[in-house]
Design a protein around this motif. Sequence first.
Motif, mmCIF file in Angstrom:
data_model
loop_
_atom_site.group_PDB
_atom_site.id
_atom_site.type_symbol
_atom_site.label_atom_id
_atom_site.label_comp_id
_atom_site.label_asym_id
_atom_site.label_seq_id
_atom_site.Cartn_x
_atom_site.Cartn_y
_atom_site.Cartn_z
ATOM 1 N N GLU B 123 -8.073 0.269 -6.926
ATOM 2 C CA GLU B 123 -7.060 -0.698 -7.369
ATOM 3 C C GLU B 123 -5.663 -0.058 -7.403
ATOM 4 O O GLU B 123 -4.666 -0.687 -7.064
ATOM 5 C CB GLU B 123 -7.442 -1.251 -8.751
ATOM 6 N N ILE B 124 -5.614 1.201 -7.780
ATOM 7 C CA ILE B 124 -4.321 1.891 -7.857
ATOM 8 C C ILE B 124 -3.704 2.054 -6.470
ATOM 9 O O ILE B 124 -2.492 1.966 -6.299
ATOM 10 C CB ILE B 124 -4.491 3.265 -8.550
ATOM 11 N N PHE B 220 11.821 8.414 0.172
ATOM 12 C CA PHE B 220 10.913 7.384 0.651
ATOM 13 C C PHE B 220 11.208 7.154 2.130
ATOM 14 O O PHE B 220 12.354 6.971 2.525
ATOM 15 C CB PHE B 220 11.132 6.091 -0.144
ATOM 16 N N HIS B 222 12.104 5.601 5.372
ATOM 17 C CA HIS B 222 12.759 4.313 5.642
ATOM 18 C C HIS B 222 12.051 3.492 6.701
ATOM 19 O O HIS B 222 12.167 2.289 6.740
ATOM 20 C CB HIS B 222 14.202 4.552 6.087
ATOM 21 N N LEU B 224 8.832 3.137 7.431
ATOM 22 C CA LEU B 224 7.392 3.077 7.229
ATOM 23 C C LEU B 224 6.738 1.959 8.047
ATOM 24 O O LEU B 224 5.718 2.171 8.703
ATOM 25 C CB LEU B 224 7.106 2.906 5.732
ATOM 26 N N ASP B 225 7.358 0.771 8.009
ATOM 27 C CA ASP B 225 6.817 -0.366 8.758
ATOM 28 C C ASP B 225 6.603 -0.037 10.227
ATOM 29 O O ASP B 225 5.545 -0.287 10.789
ATOM 30 C CB ASP B 225 7.816 -1.538 8.706
ATOM 31 N N ALA B 247 5.212 9.274 -7.660
ATOM 32 C CA ALA B 247 6.459 8.530 -7.485
ATOM 33 C C ALA B 247 6.246 7.020 -7.378
ATOM 34 O O ALA B 247 7.192 6.258 -7.572
ATOM 35 C CB ALA B 247 7.170 9.028 -6.234
ATOM 36 N N ILE B 248 5.065 6.584 -7.042
ATOM 37 C CA ILE B 248 4.964 5.168 -6.624
ATOM 38 C C ILE B 248 3.897 4.355 -7.342
ATOM 39 O O ILE B 248 3.572 3.255 -6.926
ATOM 40 C CB ILE B 248 4.719 5.069 -5.098
ATOM 41 N N LEU B 249 3.352 4.893 -8.433
ATOM 42 C CA LEU B 249 2.316 4.147 -9.150
ATOM 43 C C LEU B 249 2.850 2.777 -9.572
ATOM 44 O O LEU B 249 3.881 2.679 -10.245
ATOM 45 C CB LEU B 249 1.886 4.926 -10.396
ATOM 46 N N GLY B 250 2.167 1.745 -9.177
ATOM 47 C CA GLY B 250 2.572 0.391 -9.554
ATOM 48 C C GLY B 250 3.754 -0.134 -8.753
ATOM 49 O O GLY B 250 4.199 -1.262 -8.973
ATOM 50 N N LYS B 251 4.287 0.687 -7.853
ATOM 51 C CA LYS B 251 5.449 0.260 -7.068
ATOM 52 C C LYS B 251 5.096 0.021 -5.611
ATOM 53 O O LYS B 251 5.782 -0.697 -4.892
ATOM 54 C CB LYS B 251 6.553 1.334 -7.133
ATOM 55 N N MET B 252 4.071 0.690 -5.163
ATOM 56 C CA MET B 252 3.597 0.475 -3.803
ATOM 57 C C MET B 252 2.149 0.945 -3.747
ATOM 58 O O MET B 252 1.797 1.918 -4.409
ATOM 59 C CB MET B 252 4.413 1.279 -2.800
ATOM 60 N N ARG B 253 1.330 0.229 -3.011
ATOM 61 C CA ARG B 253 -0.049 0.686 -2.830
ATOM 62 C C ARG B 253 -0.212 1.009 -1.349
ATOM 63 O O ARG B 253 0.054 0.181 -0.469
ATOM 64 C CB ARG B 253 -1.029 -0.391 -3.269
ATOM 65 N N ASP B 256 -2.000 -1.419 0.876
ATOM 66 C CA ASP B 256 -1.296 -2.658 1.204
ATOM 67 C C ASP B 256 -0.356 -2.492 2.389
ATOM 68 O O ASP B 256 -0.120 -3.434 3.135
ATOM 69 C CB ASP B 256 -0.465 -3.134 0.003
ATOM 70 N N VAL B 257 0.228 -1.307 2.539
ATOM 71 C CA VAL B 257 1.238 -1.144 3.592
ATOM 72 C C VAL B 257 0.654 -0.605 4.885
ATOM 73 O O VAL B 257 1.386 -0.378 5.847
ATOM 74 C CB VAL B 257 2.432 -0.277 3.127
#
Lengths: 125, 481, 443
Positions: B123-124, B220, B222, B224-225, B247-253, B256-257
């Motif tokens: 989940e994280i 980060f 730039h 990534l996509d 750096a990214i807990l709860g801000k990006m998974r 998902d990307v």
Amino acid sequence: MIPDDLLYTKTHEWVRMEDDEAVVGITHFAQSQLGDLTFVELPKVGDTVTAGEEMGSVESVKAASEIYSPVDGEVVAVNEELADTPEAINEDPYGEGWMVRVRVTGGQPSDGLLTPEEYAELLEE
Amino acid sequence: MRTIFAKSVPGRAGTLPDAPAAPAAAHLPQDLLRPAAPRLPEVSELDVMRHVSELSRRNFGVDTNFYPLGSCTMKYNPRFMEYVASLDGFTKLHPLMAQLRGAGHFTQGALEVLYETERLLCEITGMAAFTLHPMAGAHGELTGVMCIAAYHRDKGNHKTKVICPDSAHGTNPATAALAGYDVVNIASVDGMIDPEHLENALDDDVAAVMMTCPNTLGLFEHHLDRIVALTHAKDALLYYDGANLNAILGKMRVGDVGFDVVHLNLHKTFATPHGAGGPGAGPVGVAERLAPFLPISRVVKLKDGRFFLDYDYPKSIGYMAPFYGNFGVVLKAYAYILRQGREGLTRVSEYAVLNANYMRKRLESHVEIPYDRICMHEFVASAVAQAKRGVKALDVAKALLDKGHHAPTVYFPLIVKECLMFEPTETESRETLDRFVDDLIDILTLAESDPAALQHAPHTTPVGRLDETKAARDMILTDDA
Amino acid sequence: MPYIPHTPEQTQEMLKVVGVASLEALFQDIPASMRPRSFNLPDGMSEHAVCARLEELARANKTDVISFLGGGFYDHHIPAIVDALSSRGEFLTAYTPYQAEASQGSLQAIFEYQTAVCRLLDMDCANASVYDGGSALFEACMMAVRATKRSRLVVDECLSPIYRTMLATYTTNLQLELVTVPHGGGVSNVQALVDAMDDRTAAMVVQNPTFFGTIHDYTALFAQAKAKGVVSVLAAYPVLQSILKTPGQMGADVAVAEGQSLGLPLSFGGPYLGIMTCSRDLVRQMPGRIVGRTVDHQGRTGYVLTLQAREQHIRRAKATSNICSNQALCAFRAYVTLCVLGPQGLARMAEDAVDKAHYAATRLAALPGVRLLADAPFGNEFAVVLPKNAHEVVDKCASRGLVPGFPLGGYYAGMEHVLLVACTEKTSREQIGHLAEMVGGML
Ligand SMILES: Cc1ncc(COP(=O)(O)O)c(C=O)c1O
């Protein structure tokens, strides 16, 4: 620190041709980049080496680098002293710090070696 | 300080177990026995206590000093986690117990911990499945890249290369090599992976691209996509080095990307102590299509709520660990995640990033910050200007020790000259950051006025700068050498 | 906000220094399209609530059984001082000792650990640890592959099946040939091992005691390996090594061990300790951290990480291994254990375990239809052949609170009736009595 009686490689080895034999070491520039050397690994007498291919390596505390053979041929002597005194390469890279002596196949060094002027240019870049 | 061997007194005993009823010679032929006892120290328990306590005073830890070692996430290690991992119900559990058919019910609590931790990590990160077997970050990398190799083999793909940016941690290329791949380095542009360079390097032979995001500069990525799209277009997989997850807990998974494989460092993001070098744990998460390749065993929850170990995954890469990974470390991380919850973990990243940016801002007029923009949980500075006056990054690091701070990471990533890499973490207070920054500014000022004063730092530590060249040449690796 | 010390005012002031309006603004580089699709974690819990939950899970495990499980992982006593010292924050919360001057404690402890394990195994050099005994074996094989530039690995089937499956996994992508030499009824088939070594063989791997608990002297085998240019690798058992002929004496080139028996709890499989030692001529092939002794500019003795040019942070794709973090605190625990037990304590532990295992073997072998698998010397573990399926016997005993050992049918074809039984110094004669009675009652 680029003696003008030697030939060089892009990977910072030097070569001194003595008849059909090539004496090989690494340049002053190479040793200064690596820092105080702590270990040298060399081929064995009798080994065949190929121009552009790895034939050993040198290590300092913070870096390691491969040594590439500048010529094709057979190793006829290696500088055994370096096992105990790798610092000789730092102190006298073109003299006491020589590494191997290779009997060059066909008697001629291979193409692609740099003249002192060309090597100096390489370092400029 | 003398070694414990030098303190040995023949005939002195430490903590002795009971004497055996019969000596080994009663059961074993003499020629299988050792002729003389091993020369271990003969010291009392108090001798050991004093000796090791004295050693401990010659060490910095997070408990004693601010430890902004970049890329290592040296946050506070809450002590309830130690308590949890020391419960008898866990420590006394023999790993083979879970493999006895009739004793499955003996290990239900431990299996539930594994199962639940996997689910939380899914989940994280947004990944489909996790394995907890890898025993450190680099071991996770190897597990992940081996899953990638198995995936390609299964599809009939013939892939021979792995791409790593030049900012990559050394474990990335070393791992790719250990998984049988040739490594292709690509040069960063402005601290980022450059899509053009990537595209040029991405041919049909590429099995995977390994990246860290935020990268090792604390930035980060730039593009990534585009990186994801370019990589997948070649049927290459995208690997996420999770060392910087703080750096990214709860801000990006990462799932998902579009990342296909990720390893986490429980000993960084999830606050398990680093123990002066380990043990850590490097769980690996994968996207659905890679799940069949994860190592075995895997923990499965049955309909009736019971847990069991399933070995029936014919496509699995096999066994990376003797059992189920560094279970004691996983336990601590599980407890930490439960303690923090959704909100707590999100705050962790917010404050880790706030602290890094605060430090960066306070330092920017005193030292070169090569990429001086909003950073993530860490940032790099360059002591190039100082080095011209004879004060290198290493000298700055050593001078910080004299001020009672651990040094930042130096000379990594390799792409920044005279690199100093700071990662304060979220658990440090503003006062600590201010004190550190003030001390660092003093050092940088001294570097202008009296460079020589810094070249021999540290002066307050038990020993001064050590001769590493001599160490490597002499090779004294034991007290007997 | 557990473990975050910022007050709301400080947060605002710090945001102002940074020049952003909110914490969220710090994440402006992550576009909206990349934000989490879900982050559906439970609410945080108090320290008390988490501990209570974990205590409940710990109770869901059954550890108050009498157990004869071993298989390379043993329930030896852990001196209390080990926990006391390894929980000191100066070690527990330090990182890898990159800054030597601020890490002399860790570095000297590792140096002393290296010394202790070298003396125990009678080898020249050790590293600061790898993950576990299995990964240590793999790394040992890779040392041999690099040193010999050969690609074939000869492995004794008496080597732990756990390690053999790990070796098979780790070598999948490396163009190495893994040859397993069948055991000879619970002992190594030395002649077959000799015959299996050829001029492409890099390493020959054996274990002492073997997985079946039997004890060998591999001196002649290692001499044959040397004659064929093969690196001999021995996996040892540290506690028993205090009394057994050493890898060094036998002429092993690399000796590795699972260090769990030295001060590490069983803890459901980890963290454990991969001990690695080798002869001096192979040290540059060693993976991982190594600590060396040197001096500072004033001539004071100190310790540093050394020979780092082997490692990933310098050699990258050409490193001896990808290992970075290791099992340092586990090595530290092993070091404290070795110091506090000393030669006498460790030998007592070993001899007591061996004595009890022989008592257990006598009792079991006296049962009708039960015999020892091998007629060979053994240490604290042995294999017995039952007249029945061992799995069934174990299952039945387990349901009555006694685990009589590990059934080998899952690991060795044709061994459905074989049970592997281990004792330590903690095993009592009374428990062995129960074992014999209960197993006897099942047959
Ligand atoms: C970016 C990065 N990747 C990988 C690793 C390796 O992790 P470990 O030390 O747990 O093997 C580290 C650790 O230093 C790291 O910083």
